[in-house]
Design a protein around this motif. Structure first.
Motif, PDB file in Angstrom:
ATOM      1  N   VAL A 177       1.027  -1.048   0.050  1.00  0.00           N
ATOM      2  CA  VAL A 177      -0.049   0.098   0.158  1.00  0.00           C
ATOM      3  C   VAL A 177       0.891   1.279  -0.200  1.00  0.00           C
ATOM      4  N   ALA A 178       0.529   2.056  -1.027  1.00  0.00           N
ATOM      5  CA  ALA A 178       1.406   3.523  -0.916  1.00  0.00           C
ATOM      6  C   ALA A 178       0.458   4.731  -0.849  1.00  0.00           C
ATOM      7  N   GLN A 218      -9.145   5.949  12.684  1.00  0.00           N
ATOM      8  CA  GLN A 218     -10.292   6.780  12.486  1.00  0.00           C
ATOM      9  C   GLN A 218     -11.589   6.031  11.839  1.00  0.00           C
ATOM     10  N   GLY A 219     -11.057   5.076  11.413  1.00  0.00           N
ATOM     11  CA  GLY A 219     -12.168   4.039  10.629  1.00  0.00           C
ATOM     12  C   GLY A 219     -12.670   4.867   9.305  1.00  0.00           C
ATOM     13  N   ALA A 220     -11.827   5.845   8.781  1.00  0.00           N
ATOM     14  CA  ALA A 220     -12.256   6.365   7.644  1.00  0.00           C
ATOM     15  C   ALA A 220     -12.508   5.528   6.458  1.00  0.00           C
ATOM     16  N   ARG A 221     -13.401   5.860   5.520  1.00  0.00           N
ATOM     17  CA  ARG A 221     -13.373   5.109   4.163  1.00  0.00           C
ATOM     18  C   ARG A 221     -12.205   5.580   3.489  1.00  0.00           C
ATOM     19  N   LEU A 222     -11.418   4.499   3.070  1.00  0.00           N
ATOM     20  CA  LEU A 222     -10.445   4.747   2.272  1.00  0.00           C
ATOM     21  C   LEU A 222     -10.304   4.536   0.752  1.00  0.00           C
ATOM     22  N   LYS A 223     -10.213   5.436  -0.183  1.00  0.00           N
ATOM     23  CA  LYS A 223     -10.349   5.491  -1.498  1.00  0.00           C
ATOM     24  C   LYS A 223      -9.140   4.708  -2.101  1.00  0.00           C
ATOM     25  N   VAL A 224      -8.955   3.509  -2.744  1.00  0.00           N
ATOM     26  CA  VAL A 224      -7.855   2.774  -3.098  1.00  0.00           C
ATOM     27  C   VAL A 224      -8.067   2.464  -4.611  1.00  0.00           C
ATOM     28  N   ALA A 242      -4.890   6.070  -1.571  1.00  0.00           N
ATOM     29  CA  ALA A 242      -3.851   4.944  -1.589  1.00  0.00           C
ATOM     30  C   ALA A 242      -4.140   4.185  -3.013  1.00  0.00           C
ATOM     31  N   ILE A 243      -2.780   3.571  -3.179  1.00  0.00           N
ATOM     32  CA  ILE A 243      -2.716   2.620  -4.201  1.00  0.00           C
ATOM     33  C   ILE A 243      -2.269   1.130  -3.504  1.00  0.00           C
ATOM     34  N   VAL A 244      -2.656   0.270  -4.154  1.00  0.00           N
ATOM     35  CA  VAL A 244      -2.000  -0.989  -4.046  1.00  0.00           C
ATOM     36  C   VAL A 244      -1.333  -1.493  -5.354  1.00  0.00           C
ATOM     37  N   VAL A 262       3.331   2.220   2.720  1.00  0.00           N
ATOM     38  CA  VAL A 262       2.825   2.313   4.311  1.00  0.00           C
ATOM     39  C   VAL A 262       2.735   0.998   4.698  1.00  0.00           C
ATOM     40  N   GLU A 263       2.601  -0.159   3.847  1.00  0.00           N
ATOM     41  CA  GLU A 263       2.016  -1.450   4.425  1.00  0.00           C
ATOM     42  C   GLU A 263       2.750  -2.324   3.155  1.00  0.00           C
TER      43      GLU A 263
END
Ligand code: AMP
Length: 222
Positions: A104-105, A118-124, A163-165, A182-183
């Motif tokens: 994940v970047a 914070q449990g935000a919705r992440l746009k990936v 984020a991107i995967v 980041v992951e």
């Protein structure tokens, strides 16, 4: 004489498979970078190489367009998700080539840790929707998935996604686009995939080739 068809994609997989073929006594007689041919002959009249798009390698092998092929674990996982499994596909060897990772970047100025906390919705944005969906589901992070087919690095830079995967090897592409990893989701390498029906019909030459690949990579055939 039993004809064997091996599916490869141009680039890293083709280049890194060549030494394994050589170890099995097989020389590809044409260079895909200079030839426009899609079927390449080898020094062994019964073995030919077909050049297909990376994401098409599992499809060709599963449905018998090729007897065997080399494909990244990433491509294999996405293929299984899209095609509802991999019945008829046998994956006897991790060839240990074309190694990289799925990560994940995000933009360097995006606070990923807080967004996740914070449990935000992440746009990936990603080409690897199945791997990404499973990863974020396990983490309990809600995502809006944007499927892309090319240059994912652009998505966070243009506001298309948070984020991107994507596949990361040296990390240079991320760095050049001011993105940070980041992951790390999983390590990737290329697998040998074999059509199961072909394995029965062409058992001797396929077994010989699998054993030669196993010996060349130090992997153990399953
Ligand atoms: P790098 O700059 O070395 O981290 O490479 C990243 C870029 O190369 C990204 O665009 C990836 O999609 C691509 N990439 C890296 N490793 C591989 C691989 N094993 N197979 C296919 N594409 C890859």
């Amino acid at each position: 004489m039993t004809a064997l068809t091996l599916a490869l994609s141009k680039g890293r997989i083709f280049d890194e498979t060549l030494p394994l073929l050589r170890a099995a006594g097989i020389e590809v007689l044409e260079d895909p970078e200079t030839s426009r041919k899609l079927i390449l002959a080898t020094n062994q009249p019964e073995v030919r190489v077909v050049l297909v798009r990376a994401t098409d390698v599992p499809t060709y092998v599963q449905y018998g367009g090729a007897d065997l092929g080399v494909t990244g674990l990433d491509t294999l996982i996405e293929h299984e998700a899209e095609w509802g499994g991999s019945a008829g596909l046998y994956t006897p060897l991790d060839l240990g080539i074309a190694k990289c990772r799925v990560s994940v970047a995000v933009r360097a100025d995006f606070d990923y840790a807080s967004a996740v906390r914070q449990g935000a919705r992440l746009k990936v944005a990603t080409k690897y929707t199945s791997i990404a969906r499973d990863f974020f589901a396990t983490k309990g992070v809600h995502v809006d998935m944007v499927k892309l087919y090319g240059s994912m690095e652009l998505a966070p830079l243009t506001g298309l996604a948070d984020a991107i995967v994507d596949l990361v090897s040296t990390g240079n592409t991320l760095k050049a686009n001011h993105l940070v990893e980041v992951e790390r989701i999983m390590d990737i390498s290329s697998r040998l995939v074999v059509n199961q029906a072909a394995l029965k019909l062409k058992q001797a030459p396929l077994r010989r080739l699998i054993e030669a690949f196993a010996a060349a990579t130090g992997a153990k055939a399953q």
